[in-house]
Design an enzyme around this catalytic site. Sequence first.
Site, PDB file in Angstrom:
ATOM      1  N   LYS A   1       0.838  -0.996   0.018  1.00  0.00           N
ATOM      2  CA  LYS A   1       0.063  -0.057   0.082  1.00  0.00           C
ATOM      3  C   LYS A   1       0.776   1.308  -0.309  1.00  0.00           C
ATOM      4  O   LYS A   1       1.644   1.336   0.840  1.00  0.00           O
ATOM      5  CB  LYS A   1      -0.934  -0.232   1.094  1.00  0.00           C
ATOM      6  CG  LYS A   1      -2.064   1.181   1.202  1.00  0.00           C
ATOM      7  CD  LYS A   1      -2.668   1.468   2.531  1.00  0.00           C
ATOM      8  CE  LYS A   1      -1.412   2.495   3.383  1.00  0.00           C
ATOM      9  NZ  LYS A   1      -2.483   3.027   4.581  1.00  0.00           N
TER      10      LYS A   1
ATOM     11  N   ASP B   1      -3.657   4.100  -2.272  1.00  0.00           N
ATOM     12  CA  ASP B   1      -4.547   4.533  -1.189  1.00  0.00           C
ATOM     13  C   ASP B   1      -4.620   6.085  -0.925  1.00  0.00           C
ATOM     14  O   ASP B   1      -4.247   6.396   0.190  1.00  0.00           O
ATOM     15  CB  ASP B   1      -4.468   3.553   0.376  1.00  0.00           C
ATOM     16  CG  ASP B   1      -5.735   3.797   1.030  1.00  0.00           C
ATOM     17  OD1 ASP B   1      -6.770   4.242   0.677  1.00  0.00           O
ATOM     18  OD2 ASP B   1      -5.254   3.681   2.363  1.00  0.00           O
TER      19      ASP B   1
ATOM     20  N   LYS C   1      -7.663   7.793  -1.649  1.00  0.00           N
ATOM     21  CA  LYS C   1      -8.948   8.247  -1.072  1.00  0.00           C
ATOM     22  C   LYS C   1      -9.507   9.415  -1.802  1.00  0.00           C
ATOM     23  O   LYS C   1      -9.800  10.407  -1.052  1.00  0.00           O
ATOM     24  CB  LYS C   1      -9.233   8.495   0.452  1.00  0.00           C
ATOM     25  CG  LYS C   1      -8.767   7.080   1.226  1.00  0.00           C
ATOM     26  CD  LYS C   1      -9.089   7.312   2.593  1.00  0.00           C
ATOM     27  CE  LYS C   1      -8.630   6.112   3.410  1.00  0.00           C
ATOM     28  NZ  LYS C   1      -7.201   5.651   3.401  1.00  0.00           N
TER      29      LYS C   1
ATOM     30  N   ASP D   1     -13.622  14.528  -4.922  1.00  0.00           N
ATOM     31  CA  ASP D   1     -13.684  15.594  -5.581  1.00  0.00           C
ATOM     32  C   ASP D   1     -14.723  15.682  -6.403  1.00  0.00           C
ATOM     33  O   ASP D   1     -15.546  14.633  -6.676  1.00  0.00           O
ATOM     34  CB  ASP D   1     -12.195  16.056  -6.332  1.00  0.00           C
ATOM     35  CG  ASP D   1     -11.918  17.444  -6.451  1.00  0.00           C
ATOM     36  OD1 ASP D   1     -12.792  18.171  -6.654  1.00  0.00           O
ATOM     37  OD2 ASP D   1     -10.643  17.732  -6.027  1.00  0.00           O
TER      38      ASP D   1
ATOM     39  N   THR E   1     -16.332   5.494  14.830  1.00  0.00           N
ATOM     40  CA  THR E   1     -17.414   4.648  15.455  1.00  0.00           C
ATOM     41  C   THR E   1     -18.659   5.531  15.131  1.00  0.00           C
ATOM     42  O   THR E   1     -18.812   6.211  14.447  1.00  0.00           O
ATOM     43  CB  THR E   1     -17.298   4.843  17.092  1.00  0.00           C
ATOM     44  OG1 THR E   1     -17.430   6.163  17.493  1.00  0.00           O
ATOM     45  CG2 THR E   1     -15.945   4.578  17.512  1.00  0.00           C
TER      46      THR E   1
ATOM     47  N   ARG F   1       0.972  -1.701  11.156  1.00  0.00           N
ATOM     48  CA  ARG F   1       1.720  -1.731  12.282  1.00  0.00           C
ATOM     49  C   ARG F   1       2.174  -2.965  13.076  1.00  0.00           C
ATOM     50  O   ARG F   1       3.178  -3.505  13.446  1.00  0.00           O
ATOM     51  CB  ARG F   1       1.580  -0.634  13.381  1.00  0.00           C
ATOM     52  CG  ARG F   1       1.911   0.911  12.776  1.00  0.00           C
ATOM     53  CD  ARG F   1       1.004   1.651  13.549  1.00  0.00           C
ATOM     54  NE  ARG F   1      -0.404   1.793  13.297  1.00  0.00           N
ATOM     55  CZ  ARG F   1      -1.177   2.721  13.486  1.00  0.00           C
ATOM     56  NH1 ARG F   1      -0.591   3.737  14.610  1.00  0.00           N
ATOM     57  NH2 ARG F   1      -2.384   2.841  13.308  1.00  0.00           N
TER      58      ARG F   1
END
Length: 238
Positions: A38, A65, A67, A70, A127, A216
């Site tokens: 990525k 990636d 995103k 527009d 969330t 990570r």
Amino acid sequence: MTPGPALAAEPIVALDVPTLDDALRLADRIGEDCRFVKVGLELFTAAGPAAVERFRARGADVFLDLKFHDIPNTVRGAVRSAAALGARLVTVHASGGAEMLAAAVEGAGGAEAACGVLGVTILTSMTGASAGSAWGRPAVNVREEVLRLAGTAAAAGCHGVVCSGEEVAAVRAEWPRLSPLVPGVRFAGGDRQDQARVVTPGEAASRGARYVVVGRAVTAAEDPRGAMARVVGELAGG
């Protein structure tokens, strides 16, 4: 690269580092299991198209990636450029709407193009309460919102969507044509860090993920090669 084991989902390594040299060294530390990477906002802002080109030259697939979100014409052009670089997957925000998503698919070369467009539903760091706050609404039902946005992506001809492992089974049941990508993947008992909705690699695959992004849990491990082998092992058994 030698062929690996048959996997239930394809693992993608998130190279969220500040320089291209850092990314290349990290990929070398992970080893031959680092076949799909990525390139996100941090690395692309620092290194630009060279980040994609260098990994493509190594024979790795690239998930770009960025995103995009527009006006449709701008997104169409951006995805066209990403496809020309050799990106295998690109992301656009599904909340940009049907016209923007369709423009992205057109820019990629169509629904069956080598560059697949993924509609981002609700970020795994969010969330229901935080999504509602961002949109000026009460707390939202994340599953319902993900399915709504997935439906928009499916109607626009997108290859897939980005969602958490908590929603991926529902997405596959409702929209079986879509190929879901699940980020926010952690090993059992691992630190959630800034993610709100997480699953293990094996859980993501067993629930229907087509792609899983590992960050990570692998890249910050003392032994990145061993951590990646653990991911591959979970996906092979998933």
